[in-house]
Each structure stands twice: as C-alpha cells, then as structure tokens.
Write a protein that holds these residues in place. Structure first.
Motif, PDB file in Angstrom:
ATOM      1  N   VAL A  67       0.857  -1.201   0.000  1.00  0.00           N
ATOM      2  CA  VAL A  67       0.000   0.000   0.000  1.00  0.00           C
ATOM      3  C   VAL A  67       0.887   1.242   0.000  1.00  0.00           C
ATOM      4  CG1 VAL A  67      -1.645   1.364   1.351  1.00  0.00           C
ATOM      5  CG2 VAL A  67      -1.989  -1.095   1.109  1.00  0.00           C
ATOM      6  N   SER A  68       1.906   1.237   0.850  1.00  0.00           N
ATOM      7  CA  SER A  68       2.829   2.376   0.902  1.00  0.00           C
ATOM      8  C   SER A  68       3.573   2.506  -0.427  1.00  0.00           C
ATOM      9  CB  SER A  68       3.850   2.201   2.029  1.00  0.00           C
ATOM     10  OG  SER A  68       3.190   1.902   3.229  1.00  0.00           O
ATOM     11  N   TYR A  69       3.916   1.362  -1.005  1.00  0.00           N
ATOM     12  CA  TYR A  69       4.593   1.374  -2.308  1.00  0.00           C
ATOM     13  C   TYR A  69       3.710   2.035  -3.368  1.00  0.00           C
ATOM     14  CZ  TYR A  69       6.573  -0.418  -6.638  1.00  0.00           C
ATOM     15  OH  TYR A  69       7.089  -0.519  -7.904  1.00  0.00           O
ATOM     16  N   CYS A  70       2.422   1.630  -3.392  1.00  0.00           N
ATOM     17  CA  CYS A  70       1.458   2.217  -4.342  1.00  0.00           C
ATOM     18  C   CYS A  70       1.338   3.714  -4.130  1.00  0.00           C
ATOM     19  CB  CYS A  70       0.059   1.642  -4.106  1.00  0.00           C
ATOM     20  SG  CYS A  70      -0.247   0.157  -5.009  1.00  0.00           S
ATOM     21  N   ASN A  71       1.306   4.096  -2.870  1.00  0.00           N
ATOM     22  CA  ASN A  71       1.160   5.497  -2.512  1.00  0.00           C
ATOM     23  C   ASN A  71       2.252   6.336  -3.177  1.00  0.00           C
ATOM     24  OD1 ASN A  71       2.142   7.523   0.100  1.00  0.00           O
ATOM     25  ND2 ASN A  71       0.114   7.714  -0.778  1.00  0.00           N
ATOM     26  N   VAL A  72       3.458   5.788  -3.210  1.00  0.00           N
ATOM     27  CA  VAL A  72       4.589   6.541  -3.755  1.00  0.00           C
ATOM     28  C   VAL A  72       4.714   6.346  -5.272  1.00  0.00           C
ATOM     29  CG1 VAL A  72       7.110   6.809  -3.626  1.00  0.00           C
ATOM     30  CG2 VAL A  72       5.792   6.351  -1.556  1.00  0.00           C
ATOM     31  N   GLN A  73       4.480   5.124  -5.737  1.00  0.00           N
ATOM     32  CA  GLN A  73       4.848   4.775  -7.115  1.00  0.00           C
ATOM     33  C   GLN A  73       3.717   4.747  -8.142  1.00  0.00           C
ATOM     34  OE1 GLN A  73       7.821   4.517  -8.184  1.00  0.00           O
ATOM     35  NE2 GLN A  73       8.943   4.482  -6.257  1.00  0.00           N
ATOM     36  N   ALA A  74       2.461   4.624  -7.697  1.00  0.00           N
ATOM     37  CA  ALA A  74       1.380   4.344  -8.658  1.00  0.00           C
ATOM     38  C   ALA A  74       1.310   5.360  -9.800  1.00  0.00           C
ATOM     39  CB  ALA A  74       0.039   4.262  -7.938  1.00  0.00           C
ATOM     40  N   LEU A  75       1.441   6.627  -9.454  1.00  0.00           N
ATOM     41  CA  LEU A  75       1.283   7.646 -10.489  1.00  0.00           C
ATOM     42  C   LEU A  75       2.373   7.563 -11.551  1.00  0.00           C
ATOM     43  CD1 LEU A  75      -0.883   9.710 -10.961  1.00  0.00           C
ATOM     44  CD2 LEU A  75       0.630  11.442  -9.955  1.00  0.00           C
ATOM     45  N   SER A  76       3.640   7.420 -11.091  1.00  0.00           N
ATOM     46  CA  SER A  76       4.706   7.378 -12.093  1.00  0.00           C
ATOM     47  C   SER A  76       4.637   6.088 -12.905  1.00  0.00           C
ATOM     48  CB  SER A  76       6.083   7.577 -11.456  1.00  0.00           C
ATOM     49  OG  SER A  76       6.279   6.610 -10.473  1.00  0.00           O
ATOM     50  N   LEU A  77       4.187   4.988 -12.285  1.00  0.00           N
ATOM     51  CA  LEU A  77       4.046   3.740 -13.050  1.00  0.00           C
ATOM     52  C   LEU A  77       2.930   3.869 -14.086  1.00  0.00           C
ATOM     53  CD1 LEU A  77       4.440   1.097 -10.196  1.00  0.00           C
ATOM     54  CD2 LEU A  77       6.050   1.528 -12.057  1.00  0.00           C
ATOM     55  N   THR A  78       1.867   4.601 -13.726  1.00  0.00           N
ATOM     56  CA  THR A  78       0.761   4.802 -14.673  1.00  0.00           C
ATOM     57  C   THR A  78       1.244   5.625 -15.869  1.00  0.00           C
ATOM     58  OG1 THR A  78      -0.736   4.775 -12.792  1.00  0.00           O
ATOM     59  CG2 THR A  78      -1.650   5.573 -14.854  1.00  0.00           C
ATOM     60  N   ASN A  79       2.293   6.420 -15.646  1.00  0.00           N
ATOM     61  CA  ASN A  79       2.781   7.310 -16.709  1.00  0.00           C
ATOM     62  C   ASN A  79       3.910   6.731 -17.554  1.00  0.00           C
ATOM     63  OD1 ASN A  79       1.036   9.432 -16.392  1.00  0.00           O
ATOM     64  ND2 ASN A  79       2.227  10.336 -14.727  1.00  0.00           N
ATOM     65  N   VAL A  80       4.213   5.457 -17.343  1.00  0.00           N
ATOM     66  CA  VAL A  80       5.346   4.866 -18.047  1.00  0.00           C
ATOM     67  C   VAL A  80       5.255   5.036 -19.573  1.00  0.00           C
ATOM     68  CG1 VAL A  80       6.318   2.598 -18.666  1.00  0.00           C
ATOM     69  CG2 VAL A  80       6.122   3.239 -16.295  1.00  0.00           C
ATOM     70  N   TYR A  81       4.052   4.906 -20.110  1.00  0.00           N
ATOM     71  CA  TYR A  81       3.885   4.985 -21.571  1.00  0.00           C
ATOM     72  C   TYR A  81       3.375   6.344 -22.038  1.00  0.00           C
ATOM     73  CZ  TYR A  81       4.667   0.011 -21.376  1.00  0.00           C
ATOM     74  OH  TYR A  81       5.223  -1.216 -21.148  1.00  0.00           O
ATOM     75  N   LYS A  82       3.389   7.307 -21.136  1.00  0.00           N
ATOM     76  CA  LYS A  82       2.942   8.659 -21.488  1.00  0.00           C
ATOM     77  C   LYS A  82       3.928   9.300 -22.473  1.00  0.00           C
ATOM     78  CE  LYS A  82       2.225  12.959 -19.152  1.00  0.00           C
ATOM     79  NZ  LYS A  82       2.726  13.750 -18.077  1.00  0.00           N
ATOM     80  N   SER A  83       3.436  10.161 -23.354  1.00  0.00           N
ATOM     81  CA  SER A  83       4.345  10.883 -24.249  1.00  0.00           C
ATOM     82  C   SER A  83       3.795  12.295 -24.444  1.00  0.00           C
ATOM     83  CB  SER A  83       4.411  10.161 -25.599  1.00  0.00           C
ATOM     84  OG  SER A  83       3.178  10.327 -26.269  1.00  0.00           O
ATOM     85  N   ASP A  84       4.412  13.056 -25.336  1.00  0.00           N
ATOM     86  CA  ASP A  84       3.927  14.424 -25.604  1.00  0.00           C
ATOM     87  C   ASP A  84       2.500  14.420 -26.125  1.00  0.00           C
ATOM     88  OD1 ASP A  84       6.343  15.296 -24.913  1.00  0.00           O
ATOM     89  OD2 ASP A  84       7.056  15.716 -26.951  1.00  0.00           O
ATOM     90  N   VAL A  85       2.133  13.344 -26.797  1.00  0.00           N
ATOM     91  CA  VAL A  85       0.834  13.333 -27.465  1.00  0.00           C
ATOM     92  C   VAL A  85      -0.168  12.338 -26.875  1.00  0.00           C
ATOM     93  CG1 VAL A  85       1.651  14.247 -29.677  1.00  0.00           C
ATOM     94  CG2 VAL A  85       1.808  11.799 -29.221  1.00  0.00           C
ATOM     95  N   VAL A  86       0.286  11.525 -25.953  1.00  0.00           N
ATOM     96  CA  VAL A  86      -0.630  10.552 -25.351  1.00  0.00           C
ATOM     97  C   VAL A  86      -0.542  10.645 -23.828  1.00  0.00           C
ATOM     98  CG1 VAL A  86      -1.193   8.094 -25.089  1.00  0.00           C
ATOM     99  CG2 VAL A  86      -0.365   8.933 -27.273  1.00  0.00           C
ATOM    100  N   SER A  87      -1.687  10.801 -23.167  1.00  0.00           N
ATOM    101  CA  SER A  87      -1.665  10.748 -21.705  1.00  0.00           C
ATOM    102  C   SER A  87      -2.534   9.591 -21.224  1.00  0.00           C
ATOM    103  CB  SER A  87      -2.126  12.073 -21.098  1.00  0.00           C
ATOM    104  OG  SER A  87      -3.489  12.262 -21.355  1.00  0.00           O
TER     105      SER A  87
END
Ligand code: HEC
Length: 195
Positions: A67-87
C-alpha cells in the motif's frame, strides 16, 4: 451534448507486436478501430506494469508494505507509456488518491460504464480523441479494495486510512467497476501500436 460519442463493444482479443501504421492521415480520417487498438494496448501494458510492480512489492513487504509502495509509485508507473501526445490516467468516482478524481467528462463516462461495462471513444475535436476502458475488480484487488470486514487485513486497513484519510476505494466485490483507464490522444498523434 456537444461531444460526438461512439460506443464500442470490445472483444477480448488484443493485437500486439505489429507496427504497421505509418500513414500520415489526420486524426479526423483515422478509424475508431485504430484508437481502440492503441488504447487497449496502452491500458493493458500499463496495467501489466502496475500489476507486476505491485506483486513484487507484495512478495517483498506484504500487502501492508505494498500500500505504501502504491502510494509513492502508482502515479509514475501509470505514466510509463505517457508521451507528448498521449496521456494515460486511471480515474474513479470512489477514488483513493484525489489525483484520480474524475473531471466532468470522466464523471459522465463513468456513469455510463457503471451501467454497462464497455469501452468508449469520445472525439472532442480533430486533435483530441479520448478513449475510456473499464477497470474491473478481480480477486487480487480485494486485499486492498474489498470488504473491510473480511477481505482487508486490519494492518492493511490501518495503513490505508493513515495514508488516505478520506479513502473511498473500499467495499468492492469481484466484477464491480472500479474505475476507468482514460487515454487521451492529442495533436494528431498517430496510433502506432508499437506495444
Ligand atoms: C496492495 C494494495 C492494493 C492492491 C492489491 C490493489 N490496489 Fe488499487 N490502489 C491501491 C492504492 C494504495 C491506491 C492509491 C494509489 C495512489 O496513491 O496513486 C490504489 C489506486 C487504485 C486506482 C486508482 C483510483 C484511485 O482510487 O485512486 C485504481 C483504478 C485501482 N487502484 C484499481 C485496482 C485494481 C483493479 C486492482 C486489482 C487488479 C488493485 N487496484 C489492487 C492499493 C492496491
């Protein structure tokens, strides 16, 4: 409503590994199916990233530590495939993290997904296409999102309420709609299906 909304029933078949799209067609002329294919690939790849990291964290530190791990990491992991044109975002009306609270379009789509769990493509303009895919509760989710009386261990519940004092993301059952993947394609981004 101003949005032109198209609703799609999706099969369980996802196509991966093929990078076939190299055309320079505008968003307008691109078929819905390309966006759906790209959206599904991105959602599944992001889900895999989250799931694998979560399973590692559970194995190492138990559900509580995860749970603590998710608290810190979930957002950046969700953004792994983010780019200038795709969110890529995860949104939910019963959010745990305020950052995942829905905006007005998301609220509107989530209401429809709660009634019928099927993906939607929403074309806002030539340069902005939104894809929504339901996130469904599976057995492995219940340890942190299930019934606080029987699914969630007391220590885990305690950590959740410490990190998220106004958590709304508990009380789910297997098969419930947990939220949605929201993928936005902007500025004539070409679906390339490179995943
Ligand atoms: C180890 C505990 C744990 C497990 C297991 C877990 N989650 Fe979560 N989940 C969390 C935490 C903690 C957050 C908040 C993350 C953050 O702060 O960004 C979260 C956030 C989310 C969100 C974002 C929306 C929100 O409420 O903020 C979704 C969607 C979600 N989880 C779905 C799932 C699904 C689906 C599963 C099962 C496949 C699952 N979770 C399994 C702990 C867990």
């Amino acid at each position: 409503m101003m949005f032109k909304i198209r609703i799609h029933f999706l099969g369980l078949i996802f196509l991966f590994g093929s990078c076939t799209s190299s055309s320079t067609k505008s968003v307008e002329s691109k078929s819905d199916s390309l966006y759906i294919k790209e959206g599904d690939s991105l959602a599944l790849a992001t889900f895999d990233t989250l799931r694998i990291s979560l399973q590692r964290a559970i194995a190492k530190n138990g559900f509580d530590g995860a749970v603590s791990y998710c608290n810190v990491q979930a957002l950046s992991l969700t953004n792994v495939y983010k780019s200038d044109v795709v969110s890529i975002e995860r949104v939910s009306t019963q959010f745990r993290n305020h950052g995942n609270a829905p905006d007005s379009l998301e609220r509107e789509v989530l209401k429809r997904l709660a009634a019928v769990q099927k993906s939607e493509l929403v074309r806002i303009s030539e340069n902005e296409v939104h894809y929504f895919k339901p996130i469904i509760i599976q057995p492995m989710c219940l340890a942190c999102h299930g019934d606080p009386q029987k699914d969630i261990q007391p220590a885990v519940l305690q950590t959740i309420s410490k990190l998220y004092p106004d958590d709304k993301a508990i009380g789910y059952k297997e098969g419930d709609l947990r939220g949605a993947w929201h993928i936005i394609f902007r500025n004539n981004s070409q679906p390339t299906t490179t995943l």
